[in-house]
Enzyme design. Structure first.
Site, short mmCIF file in Angstrom:
data_model
loop_
_atom_site.label_atom_id
_atom_site.label_comp_id
_atom_site.label_asym_id
_atom_site.label_seq_id
_atom_site.Cartn_x
_atom_site.Cartn_y
_atom_site.Cartn_z
N GLU A 90 26.65 -11.70 67.79
CA GLU A 90 25.50 -10.88 68.15
C GLU A 90 25.07 -11.13 69.59
O GLU A 90 25.21 -12.23 70.10
CB GLU A 90 24.29 -11.26 67.28
CG GLU A 90 24.53 -11.15 65.83
CD GLU A 90 23.34 -11.65 65.02
OE1 GLU A 90 23.43 -11.61 63.81
OE2 GLU A 90 22.34 -12.09 65.63
N CYS A 121 20.35 -12.28 75.45
CA CYS A 121 20.63 -13.47 74.63
C CYS A 121 22.04 -13.32 74.06
O CYS A 121 22.31 -12.37 73.33
CB CYS A 121 19.59 -13.54 73.52
SG CYS A 121 19.89 -14.85 72.34
N CYS A 128 28.17 -21.39 63.35
CA CYS A 128 27.78 -22.64 64.01
C CYS A 128 27.99 -23.78 63.04
O CYS A 128 27.75 -23.65 61.84
CB CYS A 128 26.32 -22.60 64.46
SG CYS A 128 25.80 -24.09 65.34
N CYS A 132 21.57 -26.22 60.98
CA CYS A 132 20.11 -26.28 60.96
C CYS A 132 19.60 -25.40 59.82
O CYS A 132 20.03 -24.25 59.68
CB CYS A 132 19.54 -25.82 62.31
SG CYS A 132 20.25 -26.77 63.68
N CYS A 135 18.12 -21.73 60.21
CA CYS A 135 18.82 -20.83 61.12
C CYS A 135 19.86 -20.00 60.38
O CYS A 135 20.70 -20.56 59.65
CB CYS A 135 19.49 -21.66 62.22
SG CYS A 135 20.62 -20.70 63.24
N SER A 233 16.33 -27.87 71.52
CA SER A 233 15.68 -27.48 70.26
C SER A 233 15.18 -28.74 69.57
O SER A 233 15.97 -29.49 69.01
CB SER A 233 16.67 -26.74 69.37
OG SER A 233 17.09 -25.57 70.02
N HIS A 235 11.74 -29.21 67.58
CA HIS A 235 11.19 -28.76 66.29
C HIS A 235 10.49 -29.81 65.45
O HIS A 235 9.86 -29.48 64.46
CB HIS A 235 12.26 -28.09 65.41
CG HIS A 235 12.99 -26.96 66.07
ND1 HIS A 235 12.36 -25.86 66.60
CD2 HIS A 235 14.32 -26.76 66.28
CE1 HIS A 235 13.25 -25.03 67.10
NE2 HIS A 235 14.46 -25.55 66.93
N ASN A 309 11.13 -17.46 62.41
CA ASN A 309 11.65 -16.19 61.92
C ASN A 309 12.19 -16.46 60.53
O ASN A 309 13.19 -17.17 60.40
CB ASN A 309 12.82 -15.79 62.85
CG ASN A 309 12.72 -14.38 63.30
OD1 ASN A 309 12.28 -13.50 62.57
ND2 ASN A 309 13.14 -14.16 64.53
N CYS A 352 18.31 -15.43 65.61
CA CYS A 352 19.68 -15.89 65.75
C CYS A 352 20.49 -15.72 64.47
O CYS A 352 20.17 -16.30 63.44
CB CYS A 352 19.54 -17.36 66.15
SG CYS A 352 20.97 -18.36 66.06
N1 SAH Z 1 22.48 -23.73 69.10
C1 SAH Z 1 21.51 -23.68 70.13
C2 SAH Z 1 21.25 -22.28 70.65
C3 SAH Z 1 21.18 -21.18 69.64
S1 SAH Z 1 19.78 -21.19 68.57
C4 SAH Z 1 20.24 -24.35 69.70
O1 SAH Z 1 20.09 -24.63 68.53
O2 SAH Z 1 19.42 -24.62 70.56
C5 SAH Z 1 18.46 -20.70 69.70
C6 SAH Z 1 17.09 -21.16 69.25
O3 SAH Z 1 16.67 -20.44 68.10
C7 SAH Z 1 17.03 -22.64 68.91
O4 SAH Z 1 15.88 -23.21 69.49
C8 SAH Z 1 16.91 -22.60 67.41
O5 SAH Z 1 16.34 -23.78 66.91
C9 SAH Z 1 16.08 -21.37 67.21
N2 SAH Z 1 16.09 -20.79 65.88
C10 SAH Z 1 17.12 -20.71 65.02
N3 SAH Z 1 16.74 -20.10 63.87
C11 SAH Z 1 15.44 -19.81 64.02
C12 SAH Z 1 14.48 -19.19 63.17
N4 SAH Z 1 14.80 -18.76 61.96
N5 SAH Z 1 13.22 -19.04 63.65
C13 SAH Z 1 12.90 -19.47 64.89
N6 SAH Z 1 13.75 -20.07 65.73
C14 SAH Z 1 15.02 -20.25 65.29
FE1 SF4 Z 2 23.53 -23.81 65.39
FE2 SF4 Z 2 21.43 -23.55 67.03
FE3 SF4 Z 2 21.46 -22.37 64.61
FE4 SF4 Z 2 21.25 -25.02 64.77
S1 SF4 Z 2 19.77 -23.51 65.52
S2 SF4 Z 2 22.59 -23.89 63.38
S3 SF4 Z 2 22.53 -25.45 66.52
S4 SF4 Z 2 22.79 -21.91 66.31
#
Ligand code: SAH
Ligand code: SF4
Length: 360
Positions: A90, A121, A128, A132, A135, A233, A235, A309, A352
């Protein structure tokens, strides 16, 4: 062979093999990255024989558009690309108008307010491996790394789209699918190629890399002294909470991550961004904010918080406005600047990995 996978030297070598004069490489490079050509016929300054060869041996697009969606306000476009091996990735374009209309977004991820930004973006991997829990990409698991050319092609796709509107991409964030530091070499090769002043000439300072906190890669990145912005990231403010959300925290504890961040700031003099998904009742209280502020004390940084999200595989809910404001206030009173970002494109699953998740 994907043409965006080639750096200028490899392109020159290829043309040499084809017995073409050396200046052809520059011509093709400029066609690709300055004029944004994506088919051999557009290279009218090349002889027909060479155009035919390009048509036969190289591809200009590594994917097809599977779905695209515009948000109801028209500001956000999300595209789901299908790679030849059927993997999905995406990329999302977010248009920001005059910040006077949108006070919450005046501070950009790069820390500078700006009028009429068009932030792209992009993804660095299909899926991945980091898992997490909140995510959507993490929930689908790891498929594969993207090549440098597949990363670049996402930018070129949107650059061409904006070109029709006489606009350009102004910022690129590596916050789509995947962990950029898990695919370090291809990611940096893509950034370097896009940065080339004889090509797309996209300023290093207008990129932001976001990482879940792979400590050795943060240190390597610091040593390379790049001008690219770095976001971590985080959190959570303690290991117990963080490990329950970000499994990688078993390997790299918060102290180690922050130590690497201090090293980065020392090496580069650049401010670091901490990302924080505000989850109702989990990490959005003033107490957590104060704990966080204590850990970040003395570090040149700011916190970029965004309401969670919601995703299918995670129970947590988004914070609300009142709690978000209290979190920000507590952080700032403790001396840590904080921005609450509006959720953009929520109606098009712009989180994401969320569009890919819903199609799969
Ligand atoms: N892998 C990298 C970059 C991609 S994710 C990382 O984790 O930093 C980009 C951002 O979106 C990260 O800060 C991640 O923690 C956040 N993210 C992922 N899923 C999310 C969600 N459901 N709600 C809010 N932020 C989210
Ligand atoms: Fe991967 Fe970033 Fe999503 Fe974590 S938040 S699973 S590192 S894409």
């Amino acid at each position: 062979m994907l043409i965006y996978d080639l750096d200028l030297q490899s392109l020159s070598n290829l043309l040499q093999e084809w017995n073409e004069p050396s200046y052809r490489a520059k011509q093709i490079w400029q066609g690709l990255y300055q004029h944004l050509y994506n088919s051999p016929e557009q290279f009218t300054n090349l002889p027909k024989s060479l155009r035919e060869k390009l048509g036969e041996f190289v591809t200009f697009s590594p994917f097809k558009v599977k779905v695209y969606q515009d948000s109801s306000d028209g500001f956000t476009r999300k595209t789901l690309f299908e790679l030849p091996d059927k993997n999905l990735i995406e990329a999302v374009l977010m248009r920001y108008s005059d910040p006077a209309d949108n006070p919450q977004i005046t501070a950009s991820p790069t820390g500078r307010g700006a009028k009429n930004r068009r932030t792209l973006c992009i993804s660095t991997q299909a899926g991945c491996a980091m898992g997490c829990v909140f995510c959507a990409t993490g929930q689908m698991g790891f498929k594969r790394h993207l090549s440098s050319g597949e990363i670049i092609a996402q930018v070129m796709y949107y650059a061409r789209m904006l070109q029709e509107e006489k606009q350009v991409v102004t910022n690129i964030v590596l916050m789509g699918m995947g962990e950029p530091f898990h695919n370090y070499d291809n990611t940096m090769a893509a950034i370097d190629r896009l940065n080339d002043s004889d090509g797309y000439n996209f300023g290093a300072r207008r990129f932001t890399i976001s990482t879940v906190g792979l400590v050795p890669a943060i240190r390597r990145f610091a040593d390379e002294k790049r001008q690219v912005n770095l976001a971590i990231s985080l959190h959570a403010a303690d290991d117990e909470a963080r490990v329950s959300m970000l499994p990688i925290n078993k390997k790299y504890k918060i102290d180690e991550v922050l130590e690497a961040c201090r090293y980065y700031v020392n090496q580069t003099g650049r401010r670091i961004t901490f990302e924080w998904a505000l989850i109702y009742g989990v990490n959005d209280s003033p107490e957590v904010a104060r704990k966080l502020a204590a850990r970040l004390k003395g570090l040149l940084c700011h916190v970029n918080a965004i309401p969670l999200n919601p995703t299918a595989g995670y129970q947590g809910k988004a914070t609300d406005r009142g709690r978000a404001a209290a979190f920000k206030e507590a952080l700032e009173q403790a001396g840590i600047p904080c921005t609450i970002r509006m959720r953009r494109g929520i109606d098009i699953q712009a989180g994401c990995g969320q569009l890919a998740g819903s199609v799969l």
